[in-house]
Design a protein around this motif. Sequence first.
Motif, PDB file in Angstrom:
ATOM      1  N   THR A 150      49.589  42.004  40.901  1.00 46.25           N
ATOM      2  CA  THR A 150      48.169  41.665  40.986  1.00 46.25           C
ATOM      3  C   THR A 150      47.496  41.870  39.639  1.00 46.25           C
ATOM      4  O   THR A 150      46.666  41.057  39.217  1.00 46.25           O
ATOM      5  CB  THR A 150      47.480  42.549  42.049  1.00 46.25           C
ATOM      6  OG1 THR A 150      48.120  42.353  43.306  1.00 46.25           O
ATOM      7  CG2 THR A 150      46.006  42.207  42.177  1.00 46.25           C
ATOM      8  N   THR A 151      47.867  42.936  38.952  1.00 46.54           N
ATOM      9  CA  THR A 151      47.332  43.185  37.614  1.00 46.54           C
ATOM     10  C   THR A 151      47.729  42.063  36.664  1.00 46.54           C
ATOM     11  O   THR A 151      46.917  41.615  35.840  1.00 46.54           O
ATOM     12  CB  THR A 151      47.856  44.530  37.075  1.00 46.54           C
ATOM     13  OG1 THR A 151      47.468  45.572  37.960  1.00 46.54           O
ATOM     14  CG2 THR A 151      47.302  44.815  35.686  1.00 46.54           C
ATOM     15  N   PHE A 152      48.965  41.592  36.773  1.00 46.19           N
ATOM     16  CA  PHE A 152      49.431  40.496  35.925  1.00 46.19           C
ATOM     17  C   PHE A 152      48.599  39.249  36.173  1.00 46.19           C
ATOM     18  O   PHE A 152      48.197  38.551  35.236  1.00 46.19           O
ATOM     19  CB  PHE A 152      50.908  40.216  36.211  1.00 46.19           C
ATOM     20  CG  PHE A 152      51.482  39.078  35.419  1.00 46.19           C
ATOM     21  CD1 PHE A 152      51.812  39.234  34.089  1.00 46.19           C
ATOM     22  CD2 PHE A 152      51.692  37.838  36.009  1.00 46.19           C
ATOM     23  CE1 PHE A 152      52.338  38.183  33.353  1.00 46.19           C
ATOM     24  CE2 PHE A 152      52.213  36.781  35.288  1.00 46.19           C
ATOM     25  CZ  PHE A 152      52.539  36.957  33.957  1.00 46.19           C
ATOM     26  N   LEU A 153      48.322  38.947  37.427  1.00 43.78           N
ATOM     27  CA  LEU A 153      47.501  37.789  37.776  1.00 43.78           C
ATOM     28  C   LEU A 153      46.125  37.893  37.135  1.00 43.78           C
ATOM     29  O   LEU A 153      45.618  36.918  36.560  1.00 43.78           O
ATOM     30  CB  LEU A 153      47.379  37.690  39.295  1.00 43.78           C
ATOM     31  CG  LEU A 153      46.471  36.597  39.860  1.00 43.78           C
ATOM     32  CD1 LEU A 153      46.985  35.221  39.477  1.00 43.78           C
ATOM     33  CD2 LEU A 153      46.357  36.723  41.367  1.00 43.78           C
ATOM     34  N   GLN A 154      45.521  39.059  37.203  1.00 39.61           N
ATOM     35  CA  GLN A 154      44.205  39.268  36.597  1.00 39.61           C
ATOM     36  C   GLN A 154      44.260  39.121  35.080  1.00 39.61           C
ATOM     37  O   GLN A 154      43.328  38.590  34.463  1.00 39.61           O
ATOM     38  CB  GLN A 154      43.675  40.650  36.977  1.00 39.61           C
ATOM     39  CG  GLN A 154      43.393  40.805  38.468  1.00 39.61           C
ATOM     40  CD  GLN A 154      43.118  42.236  38.875  1.00 39.61           C
ATOM     41  OE1 GLN A 154      43.388  43.173  38.114  1.00 39.61           O
ATOM     42  NE2 GLN A 154      42.594  42.426  40.077  1.00 39.61           N
ATOM     43  N   THR A 155      45.362  39.553  34.488  1.00 43.58           N
ATOM     44  CA  THR A 155      45.515  39.440  33.035  1.00 43.58           C
ATOM     45  C   THR A 155      45.646  37.985  32.622  1.00 43.58           C
ATOM     46  O   THR A 155      45.039  37.552  31.631  1.00 43.58           O
ATOM     47  CB  THR A 155      46.751  40.231  32.569  1.00 43.58           C
ATOM     48  OG1 THR A 155      46.624  41.582  32.985  1.00 43.58           O
ATOM     49  CG2 THR A 155      46.880  40.186  31.051  1.00 43.58           C
ATOM     50  N   VAL A 156      46.431  37.203  33.364  1.00 43.30           N
ATOM     51  CA  VAL A 156      46.604  35.787  33.044  1.00 43.30           C
ATOM     52  C   VAL A 156      45.259  35.067  33.093  1.00 43.30           C
ATOM     53  O   VAL A 156      44.956  34.221  32.246  1.00 43.30           O
ATOM     54  CB  VAL A 156      47.604  35.115  34.012  1.00 43.30           C
ATOM     55  CG1 VAL A 156      47.671  33.614  33.759  1.00 43.30           C
ATOM     56  CG2 VAL A 156      48.987  35.732  33.857  1.00 43.30           C
ATOM     57  N   ARG A 157      44.442  35.419  34.063  1.00 46.58           N
ATOM     58  CA  ARG A 157      43.127  34.786  34.201  1.00 46.58           C
ATOM     59  C   ARG A 157      42.286  34.950  32.926  1.00 46.58           C
ATOM     60  O   ARG A 157      41.514  34.065  32.561  1.00 46.58           O
ATOM     61  CB  ARG A 157      42.359  35.405  35.369  1.00 46.58           C
ATOM     62  CG  ARG A 157      42.708  34.826  36.723  1.00 46.58           C
ATOM     63  CD  ARG A 157      41.583  35.098  37.727  1.00 46.58           C
ATOM     64  NE  ARG A 157      41.976  34.712  39.063  1.00 46.58           N
ATOM     65  CZ  ARG A 157      42.470  35.541  39.968  1.00 46.58           C
ATOM     66  NH1 ARG A 157      42.632  36.820  39.673  1.00 46.58           N
ATOM     67  NH2 ARG A 157      42.817  35.108  41.168  1.00 46.58           N
ATOM     68  N   LYS A 158      42.441  36.086  32.259  1.00 47.43           N
ATOM     69  CA  LYS A 158      41.617  36.360  31.071  1.00 47.43           C
ATOM     70  C   LYS A 158      41.876  35.383  29.938  1.00 47.43           C
ATOM     71  O   LYS A 158      41.023  35.175  29.088  1.00 47.43           O
ATOM     72  CB  LYS A 158      41.886  37.782  30.559  1.00 47.43           C
ATOM     73  CG  LYS A 158      41.430  38.887  31.468  1.00 47.43           C
ATOM     74  CD  LYS A 158      41.393  40.222  30.743  1.00 47.43           C
ATOM     75  CE  LYS A 158      42.722  40.583  30.109  1.00 47.43           C
ATOM     76  NZ  LYS A 158      42.698  41.923  29.481  1.00 47.43           N
ATOM     77  N   TYR A 159      43.080  34.793  29.937  1.00 48.14           N
ATOM     78  CA  TYR A 159      43.473  33.990  28.784  1.00 48.14           C
ATOM     79  C   TYR A 159      43.517  32.494  29.082  1.00 48.14           C
ATOM     80  O   TYR A 159      44.120  31.728  28.324  1.00 48.14           O
ATOM     81  CB  TYR A 159      44.827  34.483  28.265  1.00 48.14           C
ATOM     82  CG  TYR A 159      44.761  35.909  27.794  1.00 48.14           C
ATOM     83  CD1 TYR A 159      43.943  36.265  26.726  1.00 48.14           C
ATOM     84  CD2 TYR A 159      45.475  36.909  28.450  1.00 48.14           C
ATOM     85  CE1 TYR A 159      43.860  37.579  26.306  1.00 48.14           C
ATOM     86  CE2 TYR A 159      45.388  38.226  28.032  1.00 48.14           C
ATOM     87  CZ  TYR A 159      44.580  38.559  26.955  1.00 48.14           C
ATOM     88  OH  TYR A 159      44.484  39.865  26.546  1.00 48.14           O
ATOM     89  N   THR A 160      42.864  32.075  30.146  1.00 40.04           N
ATOM     90  CA  THR A 160      42.756  30.644  30.433  1.00 40.04           C
ATOM     91  C   THR A 160      42.019  29.966  29.274  1.00 40.04           C
ATOM     92  O   THR A 160      40.955  30.411  28.857  1.00 40.04           O
ATOM     93  CB  THR A 160      41.987  30.406  31.741  1.00 40.04           C
ATOM     94  OG1 THR A 160      42.691  31.043  32.812  1.00 40.04           O
ATOM     95  CG2 THR A 160      41.870  28.925  32.035  1.00 40.04           C
TER      96      THR A 160
END
Length: 233
Positions: A150-160
Motif C-alpha cells: 500500500t505504501t508503494f502504491l502511494q509512492t507511485v502516485r506521487k510521481y505521476t
Amino acid sequence: MHFNVNHPSTHIGFYNCANYRRHRGICTESHYIRADALEQVLLLELQRMTSFLHDKEESFVNLLMDKTIKTAKRENKWREQEIITMTGRCRELDNLFTKIYEDNASGKLSDERFMMLSKRYDDEHISLKKKIAIIQAELDADEKHKHTATTFLQTVRKYTGMSELNPHIVNELVEKIVIHHANGRGKSRTQQLDIHYNFVGVLDFPEVEEVPNSVTIDTRQGVAVEYITRNVA
C-alpha cells in the motif's frame, strides 16, 4: 555492477560486472550497459508504471494484490498448516517424554535407554521449535508486506507525470536492477533488464499506449541495443 568511465571519452559512464572484470571465470559475461542507456530505460519504465496507475488504477491495484496479498495468502496457508503439524508433534514429544520419565522412575525403562530416548526427543523438540519460529517470522513478514505494498502504491502516485529521474525517486521506488548480458548481433541485439521494485519485486505491466515497451539506443556508431524490461510475446 561497478560504475566506470570510458577513456578517453570520460563523459561516457558505464556499468559492468565486477566478477567478470576482476575474476574471469566466476561470471562468464560482462553484463555491460551504458549509464545513460540505463537511466533512459528506467525513466521510461517508471513513466509506464505511473501512466498505468493514472489510467487504470483498479487494474494496477489488482496487479499489486496478485503479486503480494493473493500470493502470500496461498503460501501462508501452507505455512499455517506446517505450524499446526509441528506444534502437534511438539505436544506428542512432551507426552512421550513424560511417559519415559514415568517408566524410568518405575523401573520399566533403564537409565541408559531413558537417556538415549530423552536426548532424541529433546533434539527433535528443539529443531521443531526453531522451524516454527522461522515459519512464523515469514508469516509476520508477509503481513508487513501487505502494508508496504500500500505504501508503494502511494509512492507511485506521487510521481505521476515525472519527466526526469533523481536519486530520491529511484531510492523510493527501486530495490535493484538485474542487468542481463546482451544477446544477438547488429540490429537484432537485445538486452534484458529486470527492475525489482521496493516491497513488491518485479512487476510486469501491460502495454501503455503513450510509452514504448522497449527502448532502442545507439551505443556507438553502427551498433544499437534494444533494451527490454518485460516479457514481450
